[in-house]
Motif scaffolding. Structure first.
Motif, PDB file in Angstrom:
ATOM      1  N   ARG A   1     -64.324   0.500 -42.214  1.00  0.00           N
ATOM      2  CA  ARG A   1     -64.733   1.160 -40.973  1.00  0.00           C
ATOM      3  C   ARG A   1     -65.845   0.380 -40.277  1.00  0.00           C
ATOM      4  O   ARG A   1     -65.865   0.262 -39.051  1.00  0.00           O
ATOM      5  N   ASP A   2     -66.775  -0.188 -41.065  1.00  0.00           N
ATOM      6  CA  ASP A   2     -67.860  -0.980 -40.475  1.00  0.00           C
ATOM      7  C   ASP A   2     -67.322  -2.236 -39.808  1.00  0.00           C
ATOM      8  O   ASP A   2     -67.805  -2.650 -38.752  1.00  0.00           O
ATOM      9  N   VAL A   3     -66.327  -2.853 -40.453  1.00  0.00           N
ATOM     10  CA  VAL A   3     -65.703  -4.051 -39.885  1.00  0.00           C
ATOM     11  C   VAL A   3     -65.020  -3.704 -38.561  1.00  0.00           C
ATOM     12  O   VAL A   3     -65.175  -4.405 -37.552  1.00  0.00           O
ATOM     13  N   GLU A   4     -64.259  -2.615 -38.564  1.00  0.00           N
ATOM     14  CA  GLU A   4     -63.525  -2.224 -37.354  1.00  0.00           C
ATOM     15  C   GLU A   4     -64.485  -1.854 -36.228  1.00  0.00           C
ATOM     16  O   GLU A   4     -64.226  -2.165 -35.054  1.00  0.00           O
ATOM     17  N   GLU A   5     -65.591  -1.210 -36.554  1.00  0.00           N
ATOM     18  CA  GLU A   5     -66.568  -0.853 -35.522  1.00  0.00           C
ATOM     19  C   GLU A   5     -67.223  -2.103 -34.941  1.00  0.00           C
ATOM     20  O   GLU A   5     -67.476  -2.176 -33.728  1.00  0.00           O
ATOM     21  N   ALA A   6     -67.498  -3.097 -35.790  1.00  0.00           N
ATOM     22  CA  ALA A   6     -68.071  -4.354 -35.307  1.00  0.00           C
ATOM     23  C   ALA A   6     -67.086  -5.063 -34.383  1.00  0.00           C
ATOM     24  O   ALA A   6     -67.466  -5.600 -33.329  1.00  0.00           O
ATOM     25  N   GLN A   7     -65.811  -5.056 -34.770  1.00  0.00           N
ATOM     26  CA  GLN A   7     -64.786  -5.682 -33.926  1.00  0.00           C
ATOM     27  C   GLN A   7     -64.686  -4.976 -32.583  1.00  0.00           C
ATOM     28  O   GLN A   7     -64.545  -5.623 -31.540  1.00  0.00           O
ATOM     29  N   GLN A   8     -64.795  -3.637 -32.594  1.00  0.00           N
ATOM     30  CA  GLN A   8     -64.703  -2.886 -31.347  1.00  0.00           C
ATOM     31  C   GLN A   8     -65.901  -3.158 -30.446  1.00  0.00           C
ATOM     32  O   GLN A   8     -65.758  -3.240 -29.216  1.00  0.00           O
TER      33      GLN A   8
END
Length: 336
Positions: free
Chosen positions: A302-309
């Motif tokens: 989830r942290d990775v996806e939020e950073a990508q967003q």
């Protein structure tokens, strides 16, 4: 060794790819979903031996199905059956058609997919926006993009909205529209509903449209349905699309974003994306990134996806400010 008629469709597909050779198989893989590739690869790996009789039987079966599908696209199932009966006999033709229609659905509006964008525009521009949306939702994304761009500006936004909120359409409605537009009945999938349209569909269409068309539609949607407009914008550009930026734009993005976000975002990125990003960093920065990523502990997806967003949001803001260009269809992205 199993007889050909004892093999599953997936096993037959695996043997077909083996028979076609690695270059052709690799080209076919490019058009498959990841789950399909994984399943086929497992089946291919499990094949120990294919004798010449088995190979020829499967190649022959594939050829018959391909010919039948071509006939269906030219004139429908009845036309295909008539032609195949003359060539193969009644029993063999019925077997081929039954196998084809059990694994492939005859797609609605095939006549439109064979037409040029200008022909389609002339054909549907005076129809109700819902009818136009239904037709475009069944076209390939690039074809639908060209048609949407050619519609009147006020009609574009209305059609785009109807595609985005479209959920399921009964086969009866689709058949009725086809009869009106084509003046003949096309065979449709025997499903409770045909799931076409939706936000993903309009995102694919807008991604292929020119920037002027995209901007005009989104501005109209922001006024009439802000939540829908925001949802579409979120999906218009994903982190993996960073490879669509030229080197100068990527360098600008790297300077603007939080480096901790970039390091997180690259954790699940493809090799192609990582190479593109590293190519636009200094050698020292690349070395630091790789070392830090190697020794960093596990992180939540989830942290990775939020950073990508967050990075995607920054890319979109830079584009809206005119600082970078995201490659799209049409002529707006050509620099002179």
């Amino acid at each position: 060794m199993k007889k050909v008629d004892e093999l599953s469709l997936r096993q037959k597909a695996a043997i077909l790819l083996i028979a076609l050779g690695p270059e052709v198989a690799a080209g076919i893989y490019k058009h498959l979903e990841e789950t399909e590739i994984e399943s086929l690869t497992l089946d291919i790996a499990s094949v120990r031996r294919v004798d010449s009789g088995q190979r020829m039987a499967i190649l022959s079966e594939f050829q018959e199905l391909a010919i039948a599908e071509q006939y269906i696209s030219q004139g429908g199932i009845d036309y295909a059956r008539d032609v195949l009966q003359k060539a193969l006999g009644t029993d063999r033709a019925s077997s081929v058609i039954d196998r084809l229609t059990s694994s492939l659905q005859v797609r609605p509006f095939e006549f439109a997919r064979r037409a040029g964008a200008n022909q389609i525009v002339n054909f549907i521009q005076n129809e109700h926006p819902q009818t136009i949306a239904l037709v475009l939702a069944h076209l390939e994304a690039d074809q639908a993009s060209a048609v949407l761009s050619s519609l009147a500006p006020n009609l574009r936004a209305e059609v785009a909205k109807r595609i985005a909120v479209m959920d399921g359409t009964s086969p009866e409605v689709v058949s009725s529209v086809e009869r009106v537009l084509e003046n003949k009945m096309q065979s449709t999938a025997s499903l409770d509903s045909l799931h076409v349209g939706g936000v993903d569909a309009i995102v694919k269409i807008l991604n292929g449209a020119d920037r002027t068309t995209e901007r005009g539609i989104l501005e109209s949607l922001e006024l009439s349905d802000p939540e829908l407009a925001e949802e579409i914008k979120k999906r218009m550009f994903v982190f993996e699309d960073i490879v669509l930026l030229d080197n100068r734009a990527q360098q600008r993005v790297i300077r603007e974003i939080d480096q901790a976000d970039l390091m997180l975002a690259l954790r699940t990125a493809s090799e192609e994306v990582q190479d593109a990003v590293y190519r636009n960093m200094s050698a020292r920065m690349v070395e630091t990134f790789k070392q830090d990523m190697e020794f960093a502990g596990p992180v939540r997806l989830r942290d990775v996806e939020e950073a990508q967003q967050r990075i995607v949001g920054q890319i979109r803001r830079l584009e809206e400010m005119g600082e970078i260009v995201i490659s799209r269809g049409g002529g707006d992205d050509i620099l002179v």
